[in-house]
Design a protein around this motif. Structure first.
Motif, PDB file in Angstrom:
ATOM      1  N   ASP A 137       0.845  -1.194   0.000  1.00 13.12           N
ATOM      2  CA  ASP A 137       0.000   0.000   0.000  1.00 13.12           C
ATOM      3  C   ASP A 137       0.878   1.241   0.000  1.00 13.12           C
ATOM      4  OD1 ASP A 137      -2.085  -1.727   0.119  1.00 13.12           O
ATOM      5  OD2 ASP A 137      -2.759  -1.173   2.134  1.00 13.12           O
ATOM      6  N   ASN A 138       0.631   2.121  -0.945  1.00 11.53           N
ATOM      7  CA  ASN A 138       1.399   3.359  -1.076  1.00 11.53           C
ATOM      8  C   ASN A 138       0.507   4.557  -0.794  1.00 11.53           C
ATOM      9  OD1 ASN A 138       4.248   2.965  -2.789  1.00 11.53           O
ATOM     10  ND2 ASN A 138       2.798   1.295  -3.001  1.00 11.53           N
ATOM     11  N   ILE A 139       0.949   5.437   0.095  1.00 12.09           N
ATOM     12  CA  ILE A 139       0.343   6.753   0.216  1.00 12.09           C
ATOM     13  C   ILE A 139       1.217   7.710  -0.582  1.00 12.09           C
ATOM     14  CG2 ILE A 139      -0.266   8.666   1.748  1.00 12.09           C
ATOM     15  CD1 ILE A 139      -0.730   6.674   3.962  1.00 12.09           C
ATOM     16  N   ILE A 140       0.609   8.431  -1.517  1.00 11.91           N
ATOM     17  CA  ILE A 140       1.316   9.435  -2.307  1.00 11.91           C
ATOM     18  C   ILE A 140       1.088  10.786  -1.637  1.00 11.91           C
ATOM     19  CG2 ILE A 140       1.685  10.377  -4.603  1.00 11.91           C
ATOM     20  CD1 ILE A 140       2.085   7.308  -4.348  1.00 11.91           C
ATOM     21  N   TRP A 141       2.184  11.468  -1.342  1.00 12.31           N
ATOM     22  CA  TRP A 141       2.104  12.735  -0.632  1.00 12.31           C
ATOM     23  C   TRP A 141       2.433  13.890  -1.582  1.00 12.31           C
ATOM     24  CZ3 TRP A 141       0.919  12.472   4.652  1.00 12.31           C
ATOM     25  CH2 TRP A 141       1.014  11.194   5.230  1.00 12.31           C
ATOM     26  N   LYS A 142       1.914  15.064  -1.243  1.00  9.98           N
ATOM     27  CA  LYS A 142       2.280  16.259  -2.001  1.00  9.98           C
ATOM     28  C   LYS A 142       2.641  17.377  -1.030  1.00  9.98           C
ATOM     29  CE  LYS A 142      -2.369  18.291  -2.484  1.00  9.98           C
ATOM     30  NZ  LYS A 142      -3.394  18.757  -3.445  1.00  9.98           N
ATOM     31  N   ARG A 143       3.502  18.256  -1.499  1.00  5.18           N
ATOM     32  CA  ARG A 143       3.912  19.393  -0.681  1.00  5.18           C
ATOM     33  C   ARG A 143       2.803  20.447  -0.700  1.00  5.18           C
ATOM     34  NH1 ARG A 143       9.576  19.463   0.302  1.00  5.18           N
ATOM     35  NH2 ARG A 143      10.751  17.968  -0.983  1.00  5.18           N
ATOM     36  N   ALA A 185       2.961   0.033 -10.694  1.00  2.00           N
ATOM     37  CA  ALA A 185       2.703   1.458 -10.484  1.00  2.00           C
ATOM     38  C   ALA A 185       3.907   2.264 -10.927  1.00  2.00           C
ATOM     39  CB  ALA A 185       2.398   1.738  -9.015  1.00  2.00           C
ATOM     40  N   THR A 186       3.664   3.513 -11.331  1.00  2.00           N
ATOM     41  CA  THR A 186       4.741   4.418 -11.706  1.00  2.00           C
ATOM     42  C   THR A 186       4.771   5.593 -10.742  1.00  2.00           C
ATOM     43  OG1 THR A 186       3.335   5.684 -13.209  1.00  2.00           O
ATOM     44  CG2 THR A 186       4.528   3.804 -14.143  1.00  2.00           C
ATOM     45  N   LEU A 187       5.969   6.089 -10.477  1.00  2.00           N
ATOM     46  CA  LEU A 187       6.158   7.269  -9.646  1.00  2.00           C
ATOM     47  C   LEU A 187       6.984   8.277 -10.426  1.00  2.00           C
ATOM     48  CD1 LEU A 187       7.012   5.597  -6.209  1.00  2.00           C
ATOM     49  CD2 LEU A 187       4.854   6.716  -6.829  1.00  2.00           C
ATOM     50  N   ALA A 188       6.535   9.523 -10.431  1.00  2.00           N
ATOM     51  CA  ALA A 188       7.259  10.571 -11.140  1.00  2.00           C
ATOM     52  C   ALA A 188       8.533  10.946 -10.396  1.00  2.00           C
ATOM     53  CB  ALA A 188       6.364  11.801 -11.294  1.00  2.00           C
ATOM     54  N   THR A 189       9.386  11.698 -11.063  1.00  2.00           N
ATOM     55  CA  THR A 189      10.678  12.085 -10.490  1.00  2.00           C
ATOM     56  C   THR A 189      10.521  12.814  -9.163  1.00  2.00           C
ATOM     57  OG1 THR A 189      11.663  12.236 -12.690  1.00  2.00           O
ATOM     58  CG2 THR A 189      12.792  13.393 -10.908  1.00  2.00           C
ATOM     59  N   ASN A 190       9.490  13.630  -9.034  1.00  2.00           N
ATOM     60  CA  ASN A 190       9.306  14.420  -7.813  1.00  2.00           C
ATOM     61  C   ASN A 190       8.360  13.769  -6.813  1.00  2.00           C
ATOM     62  OD1 ASN A 190       6.958  14.723  -9.235  1.00  2.00           O
ATOM     63  ND2 ASN A 190       6.818  16.947  -9.013  1.00  2.00           N
ATOM     64  N   ALA A 191       8.013  12.508  -7.012  1.00  2.00           N
ATOM     65  CA  ALA A 191       7.037  11.830  -6.159  1.00  2.00           C
ATOM     66  C   ALA A 191       7.579  11.623  -4.740  1.00  2.00           C
ATOM     67  CB  ALA A 191       6.643  10.496  -6.765  1.00  2.00           C
ATOM     68  N   ILE A 192       6.668  11.679  -3.777  1.00  2.00           N
ATOM     69  CA  ILE A 192       6.955  11.341  -2.380  1.00  2.00           C
ATOM     70  C   ILE A 192       5.934  10.279  -1.982  1.00  2.00           C
ATOM     71  CG2 ILE A 192       7.068  12.202  -0.001  1.00  2.00           C
ATOM     72  CD1 ILE A 192       7.496  15.026  -1.238  1.00  2.00           C
ATOM     73  N   HIS A 193       6.400   9.171  -1.434  1.00  2.00           N
ATOM     74  CA  HIS A 193       5.457   8.135  -1.031  1.00  2.00           C
ATOM     75  C   HIS A 193       5.925   7.445   0.243  1.00  2.00           C
ATOM     76  CE1 HIS A 193       7.262   4.159  -2.805  1.00  2.00           C
ATOM     77  NE2 HIS A 193       8.217   5.003  -2.556  1.00  2.00           N
ATOM     78  N   SER A 194       4.984   6.823   0.930  1.00  2.00           N
ATOM     79  CA  SER A 194       5.286   5.948   2.061  1.00  2.00           C
ATOM     80  C   SER A 194       4.711   4.579   1.742  1.00  2.00           C
ATOM     81  CB  SER A 194       4.708   6.497   3.367  1.00  2.00           C
ATOM     82  OG  SER A 194       3.324   6.758   3.243  1.00  2.00           O
ATOM     83  N   VAL A 195       5.270   3.552   2.362  1.00  2.00           N
ATOM     84  CA  VAL A 195       4.956   2.177   1.985  1.00  2.00           C
ATOM     85  C   VAL A 195       4.535   1.377   3.221  1.00  2.00           C
ATOM     86  CG1 VAL A 195       5.874   0.042   1.000  1.00  2.00           C
ATOM     87  CG2 VAL A 195       6.582   2.250   0.065  1.00  2.00           C
ATOM     88  N   THR A 196       3.494   0.565   3.057  1.00  2.00           N
ATOM     89  CA  THR A 196       3.036  -0.341   4.111  1.00  2.00           C
ATOM     90  C   THR A 196       2.732  -1.700   3.515  1.00  2.00           C
ATOM     91  OG1 THR A 196       2.057   1.442   5.442  1.00  2.00           O
ATOM     92  CG2 THR A 196       1.244  -0.781   5.835  1.00  2.00           C
TER      93      THR A 196
END
Length: 245
Positions: free
Chosen positions: A152-158, A177-188
């Protein structure tokens, strides 16, 4: 006409031993897969010290993964490398049981590093039951494909000087799943079993200075190897306690 003498056997063995030492993978190979000399050895892996637990890979695992890695290297040269590599990854995890057999059943939290170069990093990440990893960034594009369990990924934004949750992605075996260069995520890993995923990055993951965010205060700080190392250590210790109970 110029003649070229064959390298002495001792020279070849010395070169091979030097390469294996540089790779730091605990391998004893008779012949190295073709992608190693051209890609994996471009950057030394002696300093894989962002805190992650590195799990040595076996010769069989490396050979089983050779075609997949070579396909990723070729795809990374396309005009849209992330999308091209994603297609390779999607094919690879479309048969999760076959990928699990190639990589091996997870037995501890850690990373099996199959490729590290300036252009591409590929590793299999295994999370123990209910393991969590704080918000963090990569500063390069990333593709994630799950071959066992769930991530499970939470995608965060500033938001001004803070982080706020922006999206949730639940990945099951076979999902990508894909994550962009500026992505911030947490993993569970929410399950009472191991989760294993292939993580592919468009650069040298281990040579990039990144950020992590405190999971309680969401305060940004430089990625701290000691903190991350302790997360992996505690996850493995908790797993062993569960086994012994």
């Amino acid at each position: 006409m110029k003649t070229h003498s064959k390298p002495k056997q001792n020279d070849a063995e010395l070169s091979r031993r030097g390469m294996i030492k540089t790779l730091g993978l605990g391998l004893t190979l008779v012949t190295l897969p073709s992608f190693m000399s051209s890609a994996m050895t471009e950057v030394s892996v002696e300093a894989l010290d962002h805190g992650e637990q590195i799990i040595p890979i076996t010769e069989r695992e490396l050979v089983d993964m050779q075609k997949f890695i070579e396909d990723c290297i070729a795809a990374n040269k396309e005009s849209n490398p992330q999308e091209a590599v994603k297609e390779v990854l999607a094919r690879g995890v479309s048969n999760p049981s076959a990928m699990l057999k190639a990589i091996g059943n997870p037995t501890e939290a850690g990373l099996k590093v199959f490729l590290r170069s300036k252009e591409l990093t590929i590793f299999a990440a295994s999370w123990t039951p209910q393991m969590n990893l704080m918000p963090h960034n990569h500063l390069m594009w990333a593709n994630i494909g799950i071959y066992t369990g769930r991530e499970d990924n939470i995608i965060w934004k500033r938001s001004e000087n803070e982080l706020e949750a922006d999206d949730v992605r639940c990945l099951f075996a076979g999902d990508v799943a894909t994550l962009a260069t500026n992505a911030i995520h947490s993993v569970t890993n929410p399950l009472q079993k191991f989760t294993g995923g292939l993580h592919i990055y468009g650069g040298d993951f281990f040579a990039t200075e990144r950020s992590q965010w405190d999971p309680e205060t969401l305060k940004e700080e430089p990625s701290n190897g000691e903190v991350i190392r302790n997360i992996f250590k505690k996850a493995n210790e908790q797993m062993h306690r569960m086994k012994n109970d």
